[in-house]
Design a protein around this motif. Structure first.
Motif, PDB file in Angstrom:
ATOM      1  N   MET A   1       9.550   4.173  -2.846  1.00 34.41           N
ATOM      2  CA  MET A   1       9.960   3.790  -4.348  1.00 34.41           C
ATOM      3  C   MET A   1       9.793   2.014  -4.395  1.00 34.41           C
ATOM      4  SD  MET A   1      10.785   4.447  -7.142  1.00 34.41           S
ATOM      5  CE  MET A   1      11.836   5.955  -7.469  1.00 34.41           C
ATOM      6  N   LYS A   2       9.848   1.439  -3.545  1.00 36.38           N
ATOM      7  CA  LYS A   2       9.822  -0.201  -3.330  1.00 36.38           C
ATOM      8  C   LYS A   2       7.936  -0.309  -3.851  1.00 36.38           C
ATOM      9  CE  LYS A   2      10.414  -4.199  -0.634  1.00 36.38           C
ATOM     10  NZ  LYS A   2      10.862  -4.836   0.751  1.00 36.38           N
ATOM     11  N   ILE A   3       7.419   0.519  -3.041  1.00 36.27           N
ATOM     12  CA  ILE A   3       5.923   0.389  -3.293  1.00 36.27           C
ATOM     13  C   ILE A   3       5.475   0.732  -4.783  1.00 36.27           C
ATOM     14  CG2 ILE A   3       3.611   1.276  -2.672  1.00 36.27           C
ATOM     15  CD1 ILE A   3       4.851   1.612   0.157  1.00 36.27           C
ATOM     16  N   ILE A   4       6.112   1.941  -5.154  1.00 35.26           N
ATOM     17  CA  ILE A   4       5.870   2.351  -6.699  1.00 35.26           C
ATOM     18  C   ILE A   4       6.242   1.163  -7.686  1.00 35.26           C
ATOM     19  CG2 ILE A   4       6.493   3.998  -8.238  1.00 35.26           C
ATOM     20  CD1 ILE A   4       6.465   5.986  -5.898  1.00 35.26           C
ATOM     21  N   ASP A   5       7.590   0.457  -7.404  1.00 37.98           N
ATOM     22  CA  ASP A   5       8.078  -0.242  -8.112  1.00 37.98           C
ATOM     23  C   ASP A   5       6.970  -1.555  -8.170  1.00 37.98           C
ATOM     24  OD1 ASP A   5      10.131   1.094  -9.115  1.00 37.98           O
ATOM     25  OD2 ASP A   5      11.378   0.478  -7.826  1.00 37.98           O
ATOM     26  N   ALA A   6       6.545  -1.883  -7.004  1.00 34.25           N
ATOM     27  CA  ALA A   6       5.549  -3.215  -6.931  1.00 34.25           C
ATOM     28  C   ALA A   6       4.351  -2.742  -7.722  1.00 34.25           C
ATOM     29  CB  ALA A   6       5.519  -3.305  -5.469  1.00 34.25           C
ATOM     30  N   ARG A   7       3.861  -1.678  -7.754  1.00 31.57           N
ATOM     31  CA  ARG A   7       2.498  -1.201  -8.187  1.00 31.57           C
ATOM     32  C   ARG A   7       2.820  -1.383  -9.892  1.00 31.57           C
ATOM     33  NH1 ARG A   7      -1.668   0.529  -5.056  1.00 31.57           N
ATOM     34  NH2 ARG A   7      -2.465   1.640  -6.962  1.00 31.57           N
TER      35      ARG A   7
ATOM     36  N   GLN B   1      -8.392  -3.112 -10.783  1.00 32.18           N
ATOM     37  CA  GLN B   1      -9.458  -2.711  -9.819  1.00 32.18           C
ATOM     38  C   GLN B   1      -8.974  -2.881  -8.582  1.00 32.18           C
ATOM     39  OE1 GLN B   1     -13.038  -4.620 -10.857  1.00 32.18           O
ATOM     40  NE2 GLN B   1     -13.564  -3.612 -12.488  1.00 32.18           N
ATOM     41  N   TRP B   2      -8.269  -3.885  -8.148  1.00 31.37           N
ATOM     42  CA  TRP B   2      -7.705  -4.019  -6.831  1.00 31.37           C
ATOM     43  C   TRP B   2      -6.666  -2.864  -6.567  1.00 31.37           C
ATOM     44  CZ3 TRP B   2      -2.898  -5.163  -4.460  1.00 31.37           C
ATOM     45  CH2 TRP B   2      -2.817  -5.403  -3.218  1.00 31.37           C
ATOM     46  N   LEU B   3      -5.703  -2.725  -7.749  1.00 30.30           N
ATOM     47  CA  LEU B   3      -4.733  -1.504  -7.201  1.00 30.30           C
ATOM     48  C   LEU B   3      -5.526  -0.169  -7.030  1.00 30.30           C
ATOM     49  CD1 LEU B   3      -2.020  -2.233  -9.980  1.00 30.30           C
ATOM     50  CD2 LEU B   3      -1.739  -2.178  -7.314  1.00 30.30           C
ATOM     51  N   GLU B   4      -6.430   0.042  -7.890  1.00 32.14           N
ATOM     52  CA  GLU B   4      -7.084   1.334  -7.558  1.00 32.14           C
ATOM     53  C   GLU B   4      -7.722   1.478  -6.377  1.00 32.14           C
ATOM     54  OE1 GLU B   4     -10.087   2.135 -10.677  1.00 32.14           O
ATOM     55  OE2 GLU B   4      -8.607   1.748 -12.194  1.00 32.14           O
ATOM     56  N   VAL B   5      -8.263   0.523  -5.614  1.00 32.83           N
ATOM     57  CA  VAL B   5      -9.080   0.479  -4.585  1.00 32.83           C
ATOM     58  C   VAL B   5      -8.099   0.465  -3.308  1.00 32.83           C
ATOM     59  CG1 VAL B   5     -10.675  -1.004  -2.933  1.00 32.83           C
ATOM     60  CG2 VAL B   5     -11.180  -0.593  -5.363  1.00 32.83           C
ATOM     61  N   ASN B   6      -6.892  -0.313  -3.427  1.00 29.44           N
ATOM     62  CA  ASN B   6      -6.016  -0.301  -2.379  1.00 29.44           C
ATOM     63  C   ASN B   6      -4.774   0.350  -2.739  1.00 29.44           C
ATOM     64  OD1 ASN B   6      -7.150  -2.489  -0.689  1.00 29.44           O
ATOM     65  ND2 ASN B   6      -7.390  -3.541  -2.846  1.00 29.44           N
ATOM     66  N   GLU B   7      -4.793   1.571  -2.718  1.00 30.93           N
ATOM     67  CA  GLU B   7      -3.837   2.442  -2.846  1.00 30.93           C
ATOM     68  C   GLU B   7      -2.738   2.612  -1.770  1.00 30.93           C
ATOM     69  OE1 GLU B   7      -5.181   6.382  -3.820  1.00 30.93           O
ATOM     70  OE2 GLU B   7      -6.343   5.703  -5.568  1.00 30.93           O
ATOM     71  N   GLU B   8      -2.918   2.176  -0.353  1.00 32.79           N
ATOM     72  CA  GLU B   8      -2.213   2.180   0.681  1.00 32.79           C
ATOM     73  C   GLU B   8      -1.518   0.885   1.037  1.00 32.79           C
ATOM     74  OE1 GLU B   8      -1.410   5.240   2.018  1.00 32.79           O
ATOM     75  OE2 GLU B   8      -2.407   6.083   0.489  1.00 32.79           O
ATOM     76  N   VAL B   9      -1.483  -0.227   0.227  1.00 30.16           N
ATOM     77  CA  VAL B   9      -0.800  -1.378   0.422  1.00 30.16           C
ATOM     78  C   VAL B   9       0.467  -1.588   0.412  1.00 30.16           C
ATOM     79  CG1 VAL B   9      -3.104  -2.722  -0.220  1.00 30.16           C
ATOM     80  CG2 VAL B   9      -1.223  -2.207  -1.800  1.00 30.16           C
ATOM     81  N   SER B  10       1.151  -2.469   1.162  1.00 29.29           N
ATOM     82  CA  SER B  10       2.714  -2.566   1.061  1.00 29.29           C
ATOM     83  C   SER B  10       3.006  -3.055  -0.187  1.00 29.29           C
ATOM     84  CB  SER B  10       3.258  -3.192   2.301  1.00 29.29           C
ATOM     85  OG  SER B  10       2.608  -4.548   2.003  1.00 29.29           O
ATOM     86  N   ALA B  11       4.526  -2.860  -0.547  1.00 32.14           N
ATOM     87  CA  ALA B  11       4.846  -3.639  -1.699  1.00 32.14           C
ATOM     88  C   ALA B  11       4.940  -5.164  -1.565  1.00 32.14           C
ATOM     89  CB  ALA B  11       6.391  -3.530  -1.834  1.00 32.14           C
ATOM     90  N   GLU B  12       4.824  -5.748  -0.254  1.00 29.83           N
ATOM     91  CA  GLU B  12       4.755  -6.895  -0.070  1.00 29.83           C
ATOM     92  C   GLU B  12       3.364  -7.724  -0.282  1.00 29.83           C
ATOM     93  OE1 GLU B  12       6.148  -4.945   2.168  1.00 29.83           O
ATOM     94  OE2 GLU B  12       8.096  -5.672   1.661  1.00 29.83           O
ATOM     95  N   GLU B  13       2.533  -7.017  -0.086  1.00 31.20           N
ATOM     96  CA  GLU B  13       1.044  -7.240  -0.480  1.00 31.20           C
ATOM     97  C   GLU B  13       0.859  -7.227  -2.121  1.00 31.20           C
ATOM     98  OE1 GLU B  13      -2.164  -5.696   2.785  1.00 31.20           O
ATOM     99  OE2 GLU B  13      -0.463  -4.163   2.533  1.00 31.20           O
ATOM    100  N   ILE B  14       1.466  -6.342  -2.661  1.00 31.44           N
ATOM    101  CA  ILE B  14       1.218  -6.194  -3.933  1.00 31.44           C
ATOM    102  C   ILE B  14       1.884  -7.348  -4.514  1.00 31.44           C
ATOM    103  CG2 ILE B  14       1.921  -5.004  -6.177  1.00 31.44           C
ATOM    104  CD1 ILE B  14       1.530  -2.298  -4.443  1.00 31.44           C
ATOM    105  N   ASN B  15       3.241  -7.778  -4.242  1.00 31.96           N
ATOM    106  CA  ASN B  15       3.924  -8.908  -4.796  1.00 31.96           C
ATOM    107  C   ASN B  15       3.177 -10.306  -4.525  1.00 31.96           C
ATOM    108  OD1 ASN B  15       5.655  -7.218  -6.081  1.00 31.96           O
ATOM    109  ND2 ASN B  15       7.017  -7.137  -4.214  1.00 31.96           N
TER     110      ASN B  15
END
Length: 76
Positions: free
Chosen positions: A16-22, A61-75
């Motif tokens: 859920m943390k990853i989904i919220d960040a995405r 585009q970065w979000l599409e390519v990087n589906e397995e990143v952590s919430a910290e990386e997204i933030n």
């Protein structure tokens, strides 16, 4: 059974943390695209508008390519 529930709750919380960040980052990118089209369109030069559009598109585009990143990386 209680241990399993705790284990799955921790996994669910992490997902859920990853989904919220995405979702937050995706919304931010779409807001950037919308800003120069609506509220502040007269405040930006054409070069600024293209730059904002490009950055927002790159973020999506970065979000599409990087589906397995952590919430910290997204933030970050």
């Amino acid at each position: 059974m209680i241990e399993d529930a705790a284990k799955f709750k921790a996994e669910d919380d992490a997902k859920m943390k990853i989904i919220d960040a995405r979702n937050g980052f995706e919304n931010y990118c779409y807001q950037l695209k919308g800003v120069h089209m609506n509220d502040m369109k007269d405040s930006f030069t054409n070069a600024d508008k293209r730059g904002i559009e490009q950055l927002a598109s790159e973020g999506l585009q970065w979000l599409e390519v990087n589906e397995e990143v952590s919430a910290e990386e997204i933030n970050a």
